[in-house]
Design an enzyme around this catalytic site. Structure first.
Site, PDB file in Angstrom:
ATOM      1  CG  MET A  37      18.653  34.896-101.462  1.00 57.50           C
ATOM      2  SD  MET A  37      19.175  36.484-100.800  1.00 57.50           S
ATOM      3  CE  MET A  37      17.814  36.826 -99.677  1.00 57.50           C
ATOM      4  CG  MET A  68      14.199  34.784-103.495  1.00 55.51           C
ATOM      5  SD  MET A  68      14.669  35.858-102.136  1.00 55.51           S
ATOM      6  CE  MET A  68      14.758  34.646-100.833  1.00 55.51           C
ATOM      7  CG  MET A 137       8.917  38.841-103.122  1.00 57.07           C
ATOM      8  SD  MET A 137       9.484  38.044-101.613  1.00 57.07           S
ATOM      9  CE  MET A 137      10.651  39.238-100.967  1.00 57.07           C
ATOM     10  N   GLY A 142      16.210  39.750-102.172  1.00 57.56           N
ATOM     11  CA  GLY A 142      17.671  39.680-102.219  1.00 57.56           C
ATOM     12  C   GLY A 142      18.337  40.046-100.913  1.00 57.56           C
ATOM     13  CG  PHE A 143      20.002  42.629-100.227  1.00 56.04           C
ATOM     14  CD1 PHE A 143      21.318  42.233-100.003  1.00 56.04           C
ATOM     15  CD2 PHE A 143      19.614  42.951-101.521  1.00 56.04           C
ATOM     16  CE1 PHE A 143      22.223  42.161-101.055  1.00 56.04           C
ATOM     17  CE2 PHE A 143      20.508  42.889-102.585  1.00 56.04           C
ATOM     18  CZ  PHE A 143      21.817  42.489-102.346  1.00 56.04           C
ATOM     19  N   GLY A 145      16.176  43.507 -94.166  1.00 57.26           N
ATOM     20  CA  GLY A 145      16.308  44.861 -93.632  1.00 57.26           C
ATOM     21  C   GLY A 145      15.963  45.992 -94.577  1.00 57.26           C
ATOM     22  N   GLY A 176       9.087  40.918 -96.384  1.00 52.78           N
ATOM     23  CA  GLY A 176       9.984  42.056 -96.578  1.00 52.78           C
ATOM     24  C   GLY A 176       9.505  43.306 -95.867  1.00 52.78           C
ATOM     25  N   GLY A 177      10.313  43.794 -94.949  1.00 49.91           N
ATOM     26  CA  GLY A 177      10.004  45.058 -94.284  1.00 49.91           C
ATOM     27  C   GLY A 177       8.812  45.017 -93.338  1.00 49.91           C
ATOM     28  N   GLY A 197      12.342  39.299 -90.540  1.00 52.96           N
ATOM     29  CA  GLY A 197      13.755  39.019 -90.291  1.00 52.96           C
ATOM     30  C   GLY A 197      14.350  40.058 -89.376  1.00 52.96           C
TER      31      GLY A 197
HETATM   32  C1  DX5 Z   1      14.161  39.042 -98.874  1.00 55.91           C
HETATM   33  C2  DX5 Z   1      13.769  37.762 -98.182  1.00 55.91           C
HETATM   34  C3  DX5 Z   1      13.073  37.990 -96.916  1.00 55.91           C
HETATM   35  C4  DX5 Z   1      13.909  38.647 -95.854  1.00 55.91           C
HETATM   36  C5  DX5 Z   1      12.988  39.516 -95.040  1.00 55.91           C
HETATM   37  O1  DX5 Z   1      14.617  38.786-100.142  1.00 55.91           O
HETATM   38  O2  DX5 Z   1      12.900  37.005 -99.003  1.00 55.91           O
HETATM   39  O3  DX5 Z   1      12.491  36.807 -96.398  1.00 55.91           O
HETATM   40  O4  DX5 Z   1      14.566  37.749 -95.006  1.00 55.91           O
HETATM   41  O5  DX5 Z   1      13.756  40.260 -94.203  1.00 55.91           O
HETATM   42  P1  DX5 Z   1      13.230  41.553 -93.470  1.00 55.91           P
HETATM   43  O6  DX5 Z   1      12.071  41.129 -92.607  1.00 55.91           O
HETATM   44  O7  DX5 Z   1      14.426  41.985 -92.702  1.00 55.91           O
HETATM   45  O8  DX5 Z   1      12.808  42.545 -94.528  1.00 55.91           O
HETATM   46 ZN    ZN Z   2      11.735  35.284 -98.051  1.00 59.09          ZN
END
Ligand code: DX5
Ligand code: ZN
Length: 215
Positions: A37, A68, A137, A142-143, A145, A176-177, A197
């Site tokens: 990022m 990203m 996505m 960006g984050f 969790g 994501g999630g 993640g």
């Molecule tokens: C978010 C990232 C994801 C992130 C997923 O911008 O692209 O790869 O690490 O994290 P979790 O699984 O915690 O949503």
């Molecule tokens: Zn990712």
């Protein structure tokens, strides 16, 4: 083909990176998901080449690098040298997406395209036959969790259809999630790769969680 699981290094303990990389090596995980990022395309900065090289030094599985960042073409060669096996760029960040994809392939990497939650899968119809992966996505990038966006299920089914219609070999990756409550349904809808993640690294037994995500 059974679905793949790609734990996201973003949620690892960076002070114990070698330990976490080796945990993934020993687990049933298939790839390392590596989130880059730039603080411009997304409102966060993660890490760059030195960290990717450190992961590569110990990783026994492919590095799936998710960029990203704006203007990713500038760094294709550098990501190859850092150890990327699959390089994914955002559709929203590429004015000449076809050129970006050809550039990645010419460097000997698999090529992916990531799309934000608001981006229609129909924008992929003239590139889908040329790519190896779509990173869909399921949160705003960006984050780690964040909460999973439910509209993703419909998008996966629609994309599955488009891939079939265009005779594409592209895998659908969900990012994501992803957790132990939604992973099964995602695979049933057509997901081929699950990124995780927070679900993996905040669990009491990450190796066991990876194994549950594989089931
Ligand atoms: C978010 C990232 C994801 C992130 C997923 O911008 O692209 O790869 O690490 O994290 P979790 O699984 O915690 O949503
Ligand atoms: Zn990712």
């Amino acid at each position: 083909m059974p679905h793949l699981v790609a734990p996201s290094v973003l949620s690892a303990d960076f002070a114990n990176l070698q330990r976490d990389v080796e945990m993934i090596n020993r687990s049933e995980a298939d790839w390392f998901h590596v989130d880059v990022m730039d603080g411009v395309f997304v409102p966060n900065i993660s890490f760059g080449f030195p960290v990717i090289k450190a992961v590569k030094k110990y990783a026994a599985k492919p590095l799936d690098v998710h960029l990203m960042i704006v203007d990713p073409d500038r760094y294709t060669q550098a990501f190859k040298e850092a150890g990327a096996d699959i390089l994914t760029v955002h559709l929203e960040a590429c004015t000449h997406l076809h050129r970006s994809i050809q550039n990645i392939k010419s460097h000997g990497m698999k090529a992916g395209v990531a799309i934000n939650p608001h981006t229609s899968i129909h924008l992929l119809q003239d590139i889908i036959a040329d790519i190896d992966l779509v990173c869909m996505m399921s949160v705003n990038p960006g984050f780690g969790g964040q909460k999973f966006i439910e509209n993703t299920y419909t998008k996966v089914k629609d994309l599955r259809q488009l891939i079939g219609d265009k005779k594409s070999q592209a895998l659908i990756e969900i990012d994501g999630g992803v957790d132990l409550n939604n992973h099964k349904k995602l695979v049933e809808c057509g997901a081929g790769v699950l990124v995780a993640g927070n679900t993996v690294f905040s669990s009491a037994n990450p190796t066991e969680t990876i194994s549950l995500l594989k089931k």
